[in-house]
Write a protein that holds these residues in place. Structure first.
Motif, PDB file in Angstrom:
ATOM      1  N   PHE A   6       0.832  -1.211   0.000  1.00  0.00           N
ATOM      2  CA  PHE A   6       0.000   0.000   0.000  1.00  0.00           C
ATOM      3  C   PHE A   6       0.866   1.261   0.000  1.00  0.00           C
ATOM      4  O   PHE A   6       0.523   2.257  -0.649  1.00  0.00           O
ATOM      5  CB  PHE A   6      -0.928   0.006   1.216  1.00  0.00           C
ATOM      6  CG  PHE A   6      -2.069  -0.958   1.112  1.00  0.00           C
ATOM      7  CD1 PHE A   6      -2.995  -0.847   0.093  1.00  0.00           C
ATOM      8  CD2 PHE A   6      -2.213  -1.987   2.027  1.00  0.00           C
ATOM      9  CE1 PHE A   6      -4.058  -1.744  -0.012  1.00  0.00           C
ATOM     10  CE2 PHE A   6      -3.265  -2.882   1.927  1.00  0.00           C
ATOM     11  CZ  PHE A   6      -4.185  -2.761   0.907  1.00  0.00           C
ATOM     12  N   LYS A   7       1.976   1.220   0.710  1.00  0.00           N
ATOM     13  CA  LYS A   7       2.869   2.377   0.743  1.00  0.00           C
ATOM     14  C   LYS A   7       3.437   2.657  -0.641  1.00  0.00           C
ATOM     15  O   LYS A   7       3.511   3.805  -1.079  1.00  0.00           O
ATOM     16  CB  LYS A   7       3.999   2.125   1.737  1.00  0.00           C
ATOM     17  CG  LYS A   7       4.861   3.336   2.015  1.00  0.00           C
ATOM     18  CD  LYS A   7       5.841   3.055   3.150  1.00  0.00           C
ATOM     19  CE  LYS A   7       6.629   4.299   3.522  1.00  0.00           C
ATOM     20  NZ  LYS A   7       7.548   4.045   4.664  1.00  0.00           N
ATOM     21  N   ARG A   8       3.793   1.586  -1.341  1.00  0.00           N
ATOM     22  CA  ARG A   8       4.386   1.735  -2.674  1.00  0.00           C
ATOM     23  C   ARG A   8       3.372   2.215  -3.701  1.00  0.00           C
ATOM     24  O   ARG A   8       3.670   3.049  -4.560  1.00  0.00           O
ATOM     25  CB  ARG A   8       4.978   0.386  -3.108  1.00  0.00           C
ATOM     26  CG  ARG A   8       5.727   0.425  -4.430  1.00  0.00           C
ATOM     27  CD  ARG A   8       6.353  -0.917  -4.756  1.00  0.00           C
ATOM     28  NE  ARG A   8       5.357  -1.937  -5.073  1.00  0.00           N
ATOM     29  CZ  ARG A   8       5.018  -2.929  -4.286  1.00  0.00           C
ATOM     30  NH1 ARG A   8       5.570  -3.063  -3.079  1.00  0.00           N
ATOM     31  NH2 ARG A   8       4.108  -3.822  -4.656  1.00  0.00           N
ATOM     32  N   THR A   9       2.149   1.715  -3.610  1.00  0.00           N
ATOM     33  CA  THR A   9       1.160   2.005  -4.650  1.00  0.00           C
ATOM     34  C   THR A   9       0.263   3.199  -4.341  1.00  0.00           C
ATOM     35  O   THR A   9      -0.354   3.750  -5.260  1.00  0.00           O
ATOM     36  CB  THR A   9       0.254   0.780  -4.875  1.00  0.00           C
ATOM     37  OG1 THR A   9      -0.419   0.448  -3.644  1.00  0.00           O
ATOM     38  CG2 THR A   9       1.072  -0.421  -5.340  1.00  0.00           C
ATOM     39  N   SER A  10       0.187   3.599  -3.073  1.00  0.00           N
ATOM     40  CA  SER A  10      -0.806   4.606  -2.691  1.00  0.00           C
ATOM     41  C   SER A  10      -0.231   5.938  -2.237  1.00  0.00           C
ATOM     42  O   SER A  10      -0.974   6.918  -2.110  1.00  0.00           O
ATOM     43  CB  SER A  10      -1.703   4.056  -1.563  1.00  0.00           C
ATOM     44  OG  SER A  10      -2.327   2.852  -1.949  1.00  0.00           O
ATOM     45  N   SER A  11       1.061   6.000  -1.966  1.00  0.00           N
ATOM     46  CA  SER A  11       1.635   7.224  -1.377  1.00  0.00           C
ATOM     47  C   SER A  11       1.400   8.457  -2.239  1.00  0.00           C
ATOM     48  O   SER A  11       1.053   9.530  -1.725  1.00  0.00           O
ATOM     49  CB  SER A  11       3.136   7.035  -1.125  1.00  0.00           C
ATOM     50  OG  SER A  11       3.356   6.146  -0.055  1.00  0.00           O
ATOM     51  N   ALA A  12       1.585   8.332  -3.543  1.00  0.00           N
ATOM     52  CA  ALA A  12       1.415   9.493  -4.424  1.00  0.00           C
ATOM     53  C   ALA A  12      -0.033   9.986  -4.401  1.00  0.00           C
ATOM     54  O   ALA A  12      -0.288  11.198  -4.285  1.00  0.00           O
ATOM     55  CB  ALA A  12       1.834   9.145  -5.843  1.00  0.00           C
ATOM     56  N   ASP A  13      -0.991   9.054  -4.491  1.00  0.00           N
ATOM     57  CA  ASP A  13      -2.407   9.445  -4.465  1.00  0.00           C
ATOM     58  C   ASP A  13      -2.799  10.019  -3.110  1.00  0.00           C
ATOM     59  O   ASP A  13      -3.588  10.973  -3.030  1.00  0.00           O
ATOM     60  CB  ASP A  13      -3.292   8.236  -4.794  1.00  0.00           C
ATOM     61  CG  ASP A  13      -3.196   7.829  -6.253  1.00  0.00           C
ATOM     62  OD1 ASP A  13      -2.800   8.673  -7.086  1.00  0.00           O
ATOM     63  OD2 ASP A  13      -3.517   6.659  -6.564  1.00  0.00           O
TER      64      ASP A  13
END
Length: 242
Positions: free
Chosen positions: A150-157
């Protein structure tokens, strides 16, 4: 062999369906079974159980952080003065102006608490985008493998979603005014004016606190029977501990 078979069941479910609801329905159907095969039933339940664990851990993390005092009263994630302002804050306290420093810290934490609930929808979107490789890593990885996903895929959003909320919240609770007042009142404070992005700092710390809490929730569900709040989670994770 058992882990590889479990991975095949889970990954097939994830790769075949774009929507989380459909993934869960298919996995649940496999768990119910139609041919009386006990082994197949067990694997289907494990696939469904892992998806349920991810849903519950993200929901719990958001609920714990996105409420009054979710950050402020949790020493593990409480947002403190940034390092660049610690000397200024210390000087303020020595001058009897500690209340202003406290108000600034309270305001930063209140802003984080208002932003955190927006993470729930973003985490669900990340689940929908889960790939074959992602699911394998979560299934066979560390106690916080899902959190790292989740950190890798969601941080930008999350950063995009949190930034205006944090800025607006800090303006509403007077953080910006308190921050400017602190810089103007403290010795050496004016040197920092315009050289530090307080919004960016608070957003970053909000993400840190959210992912820390998510990691704790993931560990509990993997290891602690008391955190396995449904019969399915108790059955699935009880079997995996054997």
């Amino acid at each position: 062999m058992r882990k590889r078979f479990l991975a095949i069941v889970l990954l097939t479910s994830i790769s075949c369906f774009a929507q989380l609801d459909e993934i869960l329905k298919k996995a649940q159907s496999a768990a119910q079974g139609t041919n009386g095969d006990t082994a197949g039933l067990s694997q289907g339940k494990i696939a469904y159980g892992l998806m349920e664990a991810l849903r519950i851990s993200t929901s719990n993390a958001v609920a714990r952080t996105g409420r009054p005092d979710g950050f402020l009263k949790n020493e593990a994630i409480k947002i403190l003065l940034p390092d660049k302002l610690k000397a200024v804050g210390k000087g303020m306290r020595l001058m009897g102006m500690g209340a202003q420093v406290d108000e600034l810290e309270i305001g930063m934490n209140r802003a984080a608490e208002q932003a955190a609930p927006k993470a729930k929808a973003i985490f669900l979107d990340a689940l929908k985008q889960m790939t074959f490789t992602d699911a394998r890593q979560i299934l066979t990885g560390s106690d916080t493998a899902a959190t790292q996903y989740f950190k890798r895929t969601s941080s930008a959003d999350l950063t995009t979603e949190f930034s205006p909320i944090v800025h607006h919240a800090m303006e509403n609770v007077g953080v910006v005014k308190q921050y400017n007042s602190l810089l103007q009142s403290a010795p050496g404070g004016t040197a920092l004016a315009g050289n530090f992005d307080l919004d960016k700092y608070v957003v970053g710390k909000t993400l840190d606190g959210l992912f820390f809490t998510l990691g704790q929730e993931e560990k509990k569900i993997r290891k602690n029977p008391a955190a396995q709040t449904t019969d399915l989670l108790k059955e699935v994770f009880g079997q995996l501990r054997k």
